[in-house]
Write a protein that holds these residues in place. Structure first.
Motif, short mmCIF file in Angstrom:
data_model
loop_
_atom_site.label_atom_id
_atom_site.label_comp_id
_atom_site.label_asym_id
_atom_site.label_seq_id
_atom_site.Cartn_x
_atom_site.Cartn_y
_atom_site.Cartn_z
N ASN A 48 0.93 -0.92 -0.10
CA ASN A 48 -0.24 0.13 0.25
C ASN A 48 0.57 1.09 0.06
O ASN A 48 0.89 2.53 0.63
N GLY A 49 2.12 0.84 -0.71
CA GLY A 49 3.15 2.51 -0.95
C GLY A 49 1.86 3.77 -1.19
O GLY A 49 1.59 3.42 -2.33
N ASP A 50 2.61 4.83 -0.49
CA ASP A 50 1.99 5.53 -1.84
C ASP A 50 3.62 7.04 -2.43
O ASP A 50 3.94 6.02 -2.28
N SER A 51 2.58 7.93 -3.02
CA SER A 51 3.72 8.28 -4.19
C SER A 51 4.34 8.79 -2.41
O SER A 51 3.95 9.67 -1.29
N THR A 52 5.28 9.71 -2.74
CA THR A 52 6.45 10.62 -2.94
C THR A 52 5.72 11.85 -2.71
O THR A 52 4.99 12.15 -3.54
N ALA A 53 6.08 12.94 -1.72
CA ALA A 53 6.07 14.24 -1.79
C ALA A 53 6.88 14.79 -1.26
O ALA A 53 7.40 15.29 -0.24
N GLY A 54 7.91 14.83 -2.52
CA GLY A 54 9.49 15.68 -2.49
C GLY A 54 10.19 15.49 -1.36
O GLY A 54 10.41 14.01 -0.89
N SER A 55 10.78 16.45 -0.36
CA SER A 55 11.56 15.32 0.78
C SER A 55 10.65 15.39 2.75
O SER A 55 11.14 14.89 3.10
N THR A 58 8.67 12.40 2.43
CA THR A 58 9.34 10.78 1.55
C THR A 58 10.44 10.93 3.01
O THR A 58 10.70 9.35 3.43
N SER A 59 11.22 11.40 2.42
CA SER A 59 12.53 11.18 2.84
C SER A 59 12.95 11.49 4.22
O SER A 59 13.77 10.50 5.49
N CYS A 82 13.85 8.47 6.87
CA CYS A 82 14.65 8.16 8.50
C CYS A 82 14.02 8.05 9.33
O CYS A 82 14.70 7.36 10.15
N TYR A 83 13.04 8.85 9.81
CA TYR A 83 12.78 9.07 10.55
C TYR A 83 11.79 7.30 10.99
O TYR A 83 12.18 7.00 12.47
N ALA A 84 11.07 6.88 10.22
CA ALA A 84 10.86 5.52 11.20
C ALA A 84 12.02 4.25 10.98
O ALA A 84 12.05 3.32 11.43
#
Length: 95
Positions: free
Chosen positions: A36-43, A45-46, A50-52
């Motif tokens: 169920n991956g979502d689309s990215t939204a610039g930084s 997502t990064s 990183c937090y996860a």
């Protein structure tokens, strides 16, 4: 200089675990890995990746700590191999 998000996540993982970067591998995402991956939204997502990653590393380190206490100054490979032999869950998820 722009870095690929996967490279940044790998660096965060290595730093959090206290291991060399070359011991971290990043696998590409697909519908098998993240159904169920979502689309990215610039930084964003990064940042969230990183937090996860940090939180997952903390979970793994907590699971590995009892194993580490049974060993004398283990290498990362020895620690993980011993944990696997002891059937420690070496998979972590954070949402």
């Amino acid at each position: 200089m722009s870095r690929k998000p996967a490279a940044v996540v790998a660096q965060v993982c290595a730093h959090t675990l206290g291991i060399p970067l070359d011991l971290v591998s990043i696998q590409p995402s697909n519908s098998v890995v993240a159904a169920n991956g979502d689309s990215t939204a610039g930084s964003v997502t990064s940042d969230t990746c990183c937090y996860a990653t940090i939180e997952c590393c903390k979970i793994l380190l907590a699971r590995l700590e009892p194993v580490r206490l049974t060993l004398v100054d283990p290498t990362w490979q020895t620690l993980v191999s011993t944990a696997k032999a002891m059937e420690v869950d070496l998979t972590a998820v954070y949402m």
